[in-house]
Design a protein around this motif. Structure first.
Motif, mmCIF file in Angstrom:
data_model
loop_
_atom_site.group_PDB
_atom_site.id
_atom_site.type_symbol
_atom_site.label_atom_id
_atom_site.label_comp_id
_atom_site.label_asym_id
_atom_site.label_seq_id
_atom_site.Cartn_x
_atom_site.Cartn_y
_atom_site.Cartn_z
ATOM 1 N N GLU A 253 -3.509 -14.132 4.873
ATOM 2 C CA GLU A 253 -3.931 -15.523 5.009
ATOM 3 C C GLU A 253 -2.840 -16.301 5.745
ATOM 4 O O GLU A 253 -1.654 -16.039 5.573
ATOM 5 N N SER B 201 -2.961 -1.889 1.680
ATOM 6 C CA SER B 201 -4.286 -1.587 2.224
ATOM 7 C C SER B 201 -5.344 -2.395 1.493
ATOM 8 O O SER B 201 -5.235 -2.655 0.301
ATOM 9 N N TRP C 51 2.438 -4.911 4.261
ATOM 10 C CA TRP C 51 1.091 -5.234 3.838
ATOM 11 C C TRP C 51 0.443 -4.030 3.150
ATOM 12 O O TRP C 51 0.562 -2.894 3.571
ATOM 13 N N LEU D 121 0.006 -12.126 2.374
ATOM 14 C CA LEU D 121 -1.012 -11.476 1.551
ATOM 15 C C LEU D 121 -1.190 -12.215 0.229
ATOM 16 O O LEU D 121 -0.217 -12.724 -0.334
ATOM 17 N N PRO D 122 -2.419 -12.259 -0.301
ATOM 18 C CA PRO D 122 -2.626 -12.866 -1.613
ATOM 19 C C PRO D 122 -1.724 -12.253 -2.685
ATOM 20 O O PRO D 122 -1.244 -12.956 -3.573
ATOM 21 N N SER D 123 -1.494 -10.932 -2.614
ATOM 22 C CA SER D 123 -0.644 -10.282 -3.613
ATOM 23 C C SER D 123 0.801 -10.772 -3.517
ATOM 24 O O SER D 123 1.505 -10.846 -4.524
ATOM 25 N N GLU E 64 -6.144 -5.514 1.817
ATOM 26 C CA GLU E 64 -5.886 -6.945 1.651
ATOM 27 C C GLU E 64 -5.955 -7.648 2.998
ATOM 28 O O GLU E 64 -5.514 -7.108 4.014
ATOM 29 N N GLN E 65 -6.484 -8.859 2.967
ATOM 30 C CA GLN E 65 -6.580 -9.663 4.174
ATOM 31 C C GLN E 65 -5.498 -10.730 4.137
ATOM 32 O O GLN E 65 -5.423 -11.523 3.201
#
Length: 267
Positions: A16, A11, A9, A220-222, A13-14
Protein backbone atom coordinates in the motif's frame (compact mmCIF):
# COMPACT_ATOMS: atom_id res chain seq x y z
CA UNK A 1 8.46 13.83 -4.24
CA UNK A 2 10.86 11.00 -3.51
CA UNK A 3 9.95 7.34 -3.75
CA UNK A 4 11.15 4.33 -1.80
CA UNK A 5 10.34 0.64 -1.87
CA UNK A 6 10.52 -1.44 1.29
CA UNK A 7 12.36 -4.74 1.03
CA UNK A 8 11.37 -8.14 2.37
CA UNK A 9 7.86 -8.35 0.97
CA UNK A 10 5.99 -11.52 1.79
CA UNK A 11 4.08 -13.60 -0.75
CA UNK A 12 0.39 -12.91 -1.20
CA UNK A 13 0.46 -9.40 0.22
CA UNK A 14 -0.33 -6.25 -1.69
CA UNK A 15 1.81 -3.23 -0.85
CA UNK A 16 0.00 0.00 0.00
CA UNK A 17 1.21 3.50 -0.76
CA UNK A 18 2.01 5.72 2.21
CA UNK A 19 3.94 8.94 2.63
CA UNK A 20 6.59 10.07 5.06
CA UNK A 21 5.67 13.66 5.87
CA UNK A 22 7.94 16.49 7.04
CA UNK A 23 7.62 18.61 9.08
CA UNK A 24 5.51 16.45 11.35
CA UNK A 25 3.65 19.47 12.75
CA UNK A 26 1.81 19.85 9.41
CA UNK A 27 1.09 16.14 8.80
CA UNK A 28 -2.56 16.24 9.95
CA UNK A 29 -4.21 14.33 12.77
CA UNK A 30 -3.40 10.71 11.92
CA UNK A 31 -4.67 7.45 13.43
CA UNK A 32 -6.06 7.88 16.98
CA UNK A 33 -4.99 4.33 17.83
CA UNK A 34 -1.39 5.53 17.98
CA UNK A 35 -2.42 7.21 21.25
CA UNK A 36 -5.25 5.03 22.51
CA UNK A 37 -3.75 1.56 22.01
CA UNK A 38 -0.55 2.53 23.81
CA UNK A 39 -2.57 3.78 26.79
CA UNK A 40 -4.74 0.64 26.87
CA UNK A 41 -1.58 -1.49 26.81
CA UNK A 42 -0.29 0.61 29.71
CA UNK A 43 -3.26 -0.31 31.86
CA UNK A 44 -5.58 2.63 31.16
CA UNK A 45 -9.32 1.92 31.32
CA UNK A 46 -11.49 2.47 28.27
CA UNK A 47 -14.47 4.58 29.35
CA UNK A 48 -15.78 5.17 25.83
CA UNK A 49 -19.49 4.65 25.22
CA UNK A 50 -20.73 2.84 22.11
CA UNK A 51 -20.78 5.29 19.23
CA UNK A 52 -19.45 8.04 21.45
CA UNK A 53 -16.13 9.86 21.72
CA UNK A 54 -12.94 8.17 22.84
CA UNK A 55 -12.48 8.32 26.63
CA UNK A 56 -9.67 6.78 28.67
CA UNK A 57 -8.86 6.89 32.38
CA UNK A 58 -5.50 6.33 34.07
CA UNK A 59 -5.07 3.30 36.36
CA UNK A 60 -5.08 5.56 39.46
CA UNK A 61 -8.15 7.45 38.12
CA UNK A 62 -6.44 10.85 38.36
CA UNK A 63 -6.20 11.60 34.62
CA UNK A 64 -8.81 11.41 31.86
CA UNK A 65 -8.12 11.71 28.13
CA UNK A 66 -10.87 12.19 25.58
CA UNK A 67 -11.08 12.80 21.86
CA UNK A 68 -14.31 14.21 20.43
CA UNK A 69 -14.30 15.33 16.78
CA UNK A 70 -17.89 16.57 16.90
CA UNK A 71 -17.92 18.92 19.88
CA UNK A 72 -16.86 22.53 19.33
CA UNK A 73 -14.03 23.24 18.95
CA UNK A 74 -13.42 19.48 19.07
CA UNK A 75 -10.24 17.50 19.52
CA UNK A 76 -8.29 16.20 22.50
CA UNK A 77 -8.94 17.11 26.12
CA UNK A 78 -6.68 15.92 28.92
CA UNK A 79 -7.74 16.56 32.51
CA UNK A 80 -5.77 15.85 35.65
CA UNK A 81 -7.42 15.82 39.06
CA UNK A 82 -6.00 17.66 42.04
CA UNK A 83 -3.80 15.38 44.15
CA UNK A 84 -1.63 15.86 47.23
CA UNK A 85 1.23 17.64 45.44
CA UNK A 86 -0.44 18.63 42.19
CA UNK A 87 -3.20 21.14 41.42
CA UNK A 88 -5.93 20.34 38.91
CA UNK A 89 -4.65 20.79 35.36
CA UNK A 90 -5.76 20.50 31.75
CA UNK A 91 -4.64 20.49 28.15
CA UNK A 92 -6.70 21.08 24.99
CA UNK A 93 -5.41 20.10 21.54
CA UNK A 94 -7.41 20.71 18.39
CA UNK A 95 -8.42 17.98 15.95
CA UNK A 96 -5.54 18.26 13.50
CA UNK A 97 -2.83 17.97 16.13
CA UNK A 98 -0.68 15.07 14.84
CA UNK A 99 -1.16 11.97 16.98
CA UNK A 100 2.61 11.54 17.24
CA UNK A 101 2.82 14.93 18.99
CA UNK A 102 -0.18 14.16 21.22
CA UNK A 103 1.51 10.86 22.12
CA UNK A 104 4.62 12.73 23.22
CA UNK A 105 2.52 14.04 26.11
CA UNK A 106 0.21 11.08 26.71
CA UNK A 107 3.03 8.50 26.62
CA UNK A 108 4.80 10.55 29.31
CA UNK A 109 1.79 10.02 31.58
CA UNK A 110 2.68 6.32 31.70
CA UNK A 111 6.38 6.82 32.56
CA UNK A 112 7.99 7.53 35.92
CA UNK A 113 8.82 11.20 36.31
CA UNK A 114 12.50 12.06 35.78
CA UNK A 115 14.53 13.33 38.72
CA UNK A 116 15.91 16.11 36.50
CA UNK A 117 14.17 19.48 36.45
CA UNK A 118 12.16 19.78 33.20
CA UNK A 119 13.14 22.36 30.58
CA UNK A 120 10.46 22.99 27.95
CA UNK A 121 12.80 25.04 25.75
CA UNK A 122 15.69 22.54 25.61
CA UNK A 123 14.25 20.23 22.88
CA UNK A 124 13.42 23.28 20.75
CA UNK A 125 16.89 24.78 21.14
CA UNK A 126 18.47 21.45 20.19
CA UNK A 127 16.58 21.58 16.87
CA UNK A 128 17.60 25.21 16.25
CA UNK A 129 14.23 26.79 16.82
CA UNK A 130 14.37 30.59 16.74
CA UNK A 131 13.48 32.82 19.70
CA UNK A 132 12.46 36.24 18.32
CA UNK A 133 13.85 38.94 20.68
CA UNK A 134 10.98 41.38 20.09
CA UNK A 135 8.08 38.97 20.58
CA UNK A 136 5.37 40.06 23.01
CA UNK A 137 5.63 36.72 24.81
CA UNK A 138 8.50 34.25 25.20
CA UNK A 139 8.32 32.33 21.93
CA UNK A 140 10.21 29.66 20.00
CA UNK A 141 9.51 29.24 16.27
CA UNK A 142 10.49 26.27 14.08
CA UNK A 143 13.17 26.86 11.42
CA UNK A 144 10.54 26.88 8.64
CA UNK A 145 8.22 29.16 10.62
CA UNK A 146 5.28 26.73 10.59
CA UNK A 147 5.19 25.79 14.30
CA UNK A 148 5.64 27.61 17.58
CA UNK A 149 5.76 27.22 21.34
CA UNK A 150 4.87 30.19 23.49
CA UNK A 151 4.68 31.13 27.16
CA UNK A 152 2.13 33.77 28.22
CA UNK A 153 2.03 35.58 31.53
CA UNK A 154 -0.56 38.26 32.27
CA UNK A 155 -0.15 41.22 34.67
CA UNK A 156 -1.90 39.25 37.41
CA UNK A 157 0.67 36.48 37.28
CA UNK A 158 -1.53 34.04 35.38
CA UNK A 159 0.56 31.82 33.11
CA UNK A 160 -0.20 29.58 30.16
CA UNK A 161 1.67 27.59 27.53
CA UNK A 162 0.38 27.81 23.97
CA UNK A 163 1.55 25.92 20.90
CA UNK A 164 0.47 25.18 17.36
CA UNK A 165 1.25 25.09 13.68
CA UNK A 166 -0.12 26.73 10.54
CA UNK A 167 0.67 26.99 6.85
CA UNK A 168 -0.47 29.51 4.19
CA UNK A 169 -3.18 27.09 3.01
CA UNK A 170 -4.88 27.21 6.43
CA UNK A 171 -3.85 23.77 7.67
CA UNK A 172 -3.00 23.80 11.33
CA UNK A 173 -3.86 23.21 14.94
CA UNK A 174 -3.38 24.69 18.40
CA UNK A 175 -2.70 23.42 21.92
CA UNK A 176 -3.27 25.15 25.24
CA UNK A 177 -1.93 24.11 28.64
CA UNK A 178 -3.16 25.45 31.96
CA UNK A 179 -0.57 27.08 34.22
CA UNK A 180 -0.78 24.06 36.54
CA UNK A 181 0.12 21.47 33.87
CA UNK A 182 3.15 19.51 35.12
CA UNK A 183 6.24 20.85 33.40
CA UNK A 184 7.61 17.42 32.54
CA UNK A 185 4.50 16.85 30.41
CA UNK A 186 4.92 20.17 28.62
CA UNK A 187 8.55 19.26 27.94
CA UNK A 188 7.53 15.84 26.58
CA UNK A 189 5.13 17.63 24.25
CA UNK A 190 7.77 20.11 23.07
CA UNK A 191 10.22 17.25 22.40
CA UNK A 192 7.66 15.48 20.19
CA UNK A 193 6.80 18.77 18.48
CA UNK A 194 10.45 19.56 17.67
CA UNK A 195 11.42 16.04 16.59
CA UNK A 196 12.86 16.08 13.04
CA UNK A 197 11.60 12.53 12.39
CA UNK A 198 8.93 12.39 9.65
CA UNK A 199 5.58 10.73 10.34
CA UNK A 200 3.70 8.31 8.09
CA UNK A 201 0.32 8.95 6.53
CA UNK A 202 -1.65 6.75 4.09
CA UNK A 203 -2.51 7.93 0.61
CA UNK A 204 -5.42 10.37 0.71
CA UNK A 205 -4.60 11.52 4.26
CA UNK A 206 -1.77 13.93 3.46
CA UNK A 207 -2.79 17.60 3.80
CA UNK A 208 -2.55 19.79 0.69
CA UNK A 209 0.23 22.09 1.79
CA UNK A 210 3.02 23.86 -0.02
CA UNK A 211 5.10 23.71 3.13
CA UNK A 212 5.39 19.94 3.59
CA UNK A 213 7.82 17.50 2.02
CA UNK A 214 6.72 13.95 1.26
CA UNK A 215 8.51 10.71 0.46
CA UNK A 216 6.40 7.99 -1.14
CA UNK A 217 6.86 4.52 0.38
CA UNK A 218 5.26 1.15 -0.43
CA UNK A 219 4.39 -0.67 2.78
CA UNK A 220 2.91 -4.10 3.41
CA UNK A 221 -0.07 -4.38 5.78
CA UNK A 222 1.95 -6.89 7.83
CA UNK A 223 4.72 -4.32 8.24
CA UNK A 224 2.28 -1.68 9.49
CA UNK A 225 0.78 -4.21 11.88
CA UNK A 226 4.24 -5.22 13.16
CA UNK A 227 5.24 -1.60 13.81
CA UNK A 228 2.02 -0.91 15.66
CA UNK A 229 2.35 -4.12 17.66
CA UNK A 230 5.94 -3.27 18.64
CA UNK A 231 4.73 -0.04 20.25
CA UNK A 232 1.97 -1.89 22.12
CA UNK A 233 4.36 -4.64 23.22
CA UNK A 234 6.78 -2.03 24.59
CA UNK A 235 3.96 -0.44 26.60
CA UNK A 236 2.90 -3.80 28.05
CA UNK A 237 6.48 -4.70 28.95
CA UNK A 238 7.05 -1.37 30.70
CA UNK A 239 3.77 -1.73 32.61
CA UNK A 240 4.64 -5.28 33.67
CA UNK A 241 8.09 -4.13 34.84
CA UNK A 242 6.63 -1.28 36.91
CA UNK A 243 4.02 -3.53 38.49
CA UNK A 244 6.66 -6.15 39.27
CA UNK A 245 8.84 -3.58 41.02
CA UNK A 246 5.89 -2.42 43.12
CA UNK A 247 4.98 -5.99 43.97
CA UNK A 248 8.54 -6.83 45.03
CA UNK A 249 9.02 -3.86 47.34
CA UNK A 250 9.85 -4.96 50.89
CA UNK A 251 7.03 -4.57 53.35
CA UNK A 252 7.45 -1.88 55.98
CA UNK A 253 6.07 -4.16 58.69
CA UNK A 254 6.76 -7.84 59.26
CA UNK A 255 4.02 -10.36 58.67
CA UNK A 256 2.61 -12.06 61.75
CA UNK A 257 4.41 -15.31 62.50
CA UNK A 258 2.65 -18.29 60.96
CA UNK A 259 3.35 -21.91 61.84
CA UNK A 260 4.50 -24.07 58.98
CA UNK A 261 1.65 -26.48 59.55
CA UNK A 262 -0.93 -23.71 59.15
CA UNK A 263 0.65 -22.61 55.89
CA UNK A 264 0.49 -26.15 54.50
CA UNK A 265 -3.13 -26.50 55.53
CA UNK A 266 -4.17 -23.49 53.42
CA UNK A 267 -2.69 -24.81 50.15
Amino acid sequence: MKSKQWQGWGSGEQAEQHYLVEPRALAGGGDLRHVSEFLRASGWRDKSKAGGPLSLESPDRTVRIAYDPYALPGGWTIHGKSTGHQDEWGVNLSRQTPVEIVAGLTDALTHPRSAHAPNVWAPLQEQRWDTPPNAEHITAVSPDGSAWMQFHQDPNGGAMWWSGAKDPQGNGWSAQFTATTPMHLVQAFSAALASPEPVMRPRGRVPHSGQIRTTSVSVLPSQLSAWQQARITAARAATWARNSVRGNKPRSTARPHTHAGSARARR
